[in-house]
Design an enzyme around this catalytic site. Structure first.
Site, PDB file in Angstrom:
ATOM      1  CB  ILE A   7      14.677  42.861   4.936  1.00 40.71           C
ATOM      2  CG1 ILE A   7      16.248  42.406   5.345  1.00 40.71           C
ATOM      3  CG2 ILE A   7      14.550  43.694   3.709  1.00 40.71           C
ATOM      4  CD1 ILE A   7      17.023  43.484   5.547  1.00 40.71           C
ATOM      5  CE  LYS A   8       8.750  48.643   7.594  1.00 42.42           C
ATOM      6  NZ  LYS A   8       8.285  50.120   8.301  1.00 42.42           N
ATOM      7  CB  ILE A   9       9.538  43.204   1.333  1.00 44.93           C
ATOM      8  CG1 ILE A   9      10.971  42.825   1.399  1.00 44.93           C
ATOM      9  CG2 ILE A   9       9.099  42.962  -0.097  1.00 44.93           C
ATOM     10  CD1 ILE A   9      11.425  41.216   1.332  1.00 44.93           C
TER      11      ILE A   9
END
EC number: 2.2.1.2
Length: 374
Positions: free
Chosen positions: A140-142
């Site tokens: 998941i890109k944060i």
């Protein structure tokens, strides 16, 4: 072996910064895995906007979803399309993930740019997307914003892999590296395994030079008395900045704090070089690949940059070369008042704004394909 495989053998994993339904269905990703040793894929709102917002590749899937879910919100319609692509890419890379024992083989999906400054919303959406895709090789890109750092720690603590994006400064990178360690430490406290929880820190490169070089060119044009010193560091600040971030990484993994985690099987948070396509035609199109090759790193490339490196890239352990020169370049940038800290701070804001605009455009394009009855 291809040049890209040589780069992987030197410790810098090859990832593709692109995803598209037609590309996946035509076996494009399979070919890159087989022929070039590709081990990962990244996506972002801009990439999805280009893929979904133009053409008809997604129309059939969207029509079927709309029939089953009349009146669905545009964001839900987008997520349905995106999740299908991410699942397909994850399946292609699953043999890589298994072969490398969870050390690589990841596909990244970004949380909404609308919540970049909302820690709680970021944590919630990361968990939602993780369960929706339901693949162990998802990241998941944060964004590495101030609100993102605690979200990263909390997400890692849940055992969710994280690709930290929009890092430009060494300080912001150090903050999220420590957040990764905090998340792992929380898992250890709860007696949970940490050997298959992974993260990369996406450090953006070319945009720094684009901004710094613009300032240099203006000052040289205006007859600045330091014109020669300014020209001497043109096109060098971004690479120097990245090299010193890697030096911080090397120091951190030697620390007692990290060694305690490594003893329990923790994977290092690899630095991932992003924004590696050159913006200035005066520079070689492989500049930000050739100069940043080293162990435990990743380079995610758009297709054009990948093609260029395959044809004329040079593989050598360049990341730890000329470190003193890198320090000199950054010292000169500071002496000359180029305000790297101000530039990197502004680039984070511009990056979030750019992804937000792309997301607006993407949702707008999908909304236009809304069935008349809805």
């Amino acid at each position: 072996m291809s040049t890209l495989k040589d780069m992987s053998a030197a410790g810098c994993a090859v990832w593709l910064d692109f995803v598209d339904r037609k590309f996946l269905e035509a076996g494009g990703l399979d070919a890159l895995v087989a022929e070039d040793g590709l081990t990962g894929v990244t996506s972002n709102p801009s990439i999805f906007e280009k893929a979904m917002g133009h053409g008809d590749a997604y129309d059939g899937t969207l029509a079927a979803f709309d029939k089953e879910n009349p009146g669905a919100a545009t964001i839900d319609r987008y997520e349905h399309l995106a999740i299908q692509d991410i699942k397909a890419a994850a399946e292609t890379l699953r043999p890589v993930y298994d072969r490398l024992d969870a050390k690589d083989g990841y596909v990244s999906l970004e949380v909404s740019p609308y919540i970049a400054d909302d820690t709680d919303a970021t944590i919630a959406e990361a968990e939602e997307l993780w369960h929706a895709v339901d693949r162990p090789n998802l990241m998941i890109k944060i964004p590495g914003t101030p609100a993102g750092a605690p979200a990263i720690a909390a997400t890692i603590a849940k055992g969710i892999n994280v690709n930290v994006t929009l890092l430009f400064s060494q300080e912001s990178y150090a903050r999220v590296a420590e957040a990764y360690a905090m998340g792992l430490e929380e898992r250890v406290k709860k007696g949970e395994p940490i050997d298959r929880t992974a993260s990369v820190a996406s450090f953006f490169v070319s945009r720094i030079d684009s901004s710094i070089d613009k300032a240099i060119d203006q000052r040289v044009k205006d007859g600045d008395p330091e014109a020669e010193a300014l020209k001497a560091i043109r096109g060098k600040v971004a690479i120097a900045n990245a090299k010193l971030a890697y030096q911080w990484y090397l120091d951190f993994i030697k620390s007692d704090r990290w060694q305690a985690l490594a003893a329990k099987g923790a994977q290092p948070q690899r630095l991932l070089w992003a924004s590696t396509g050159t913006k200035d035609p005066a520079y070689p199109d492989t500049l930000y690949v050739d100069t940043l090759i080293g162990p435990d790193t990743v380079n995610t490339m758009p297709p054009k940059t990948m093609d260029a490196f395959r044809e004329r890239g040079t593989v050598a352990n360049t990341l730890t070369a000329d470190v003193d020169e890198a320090r000199h370049v950054l010292a000169e940038a500071e002496r000359l008042g180029l305000d790297l800290n101000g530039v990197t701070g502004r680039l984070v804001e511009e990056g979030v704004a750019s992804f937000t605009t792309a997301f607006d455009d993407l949702l707008g394009a999908i909304a236009k394909k809304q069935p008349a009855e809805a």
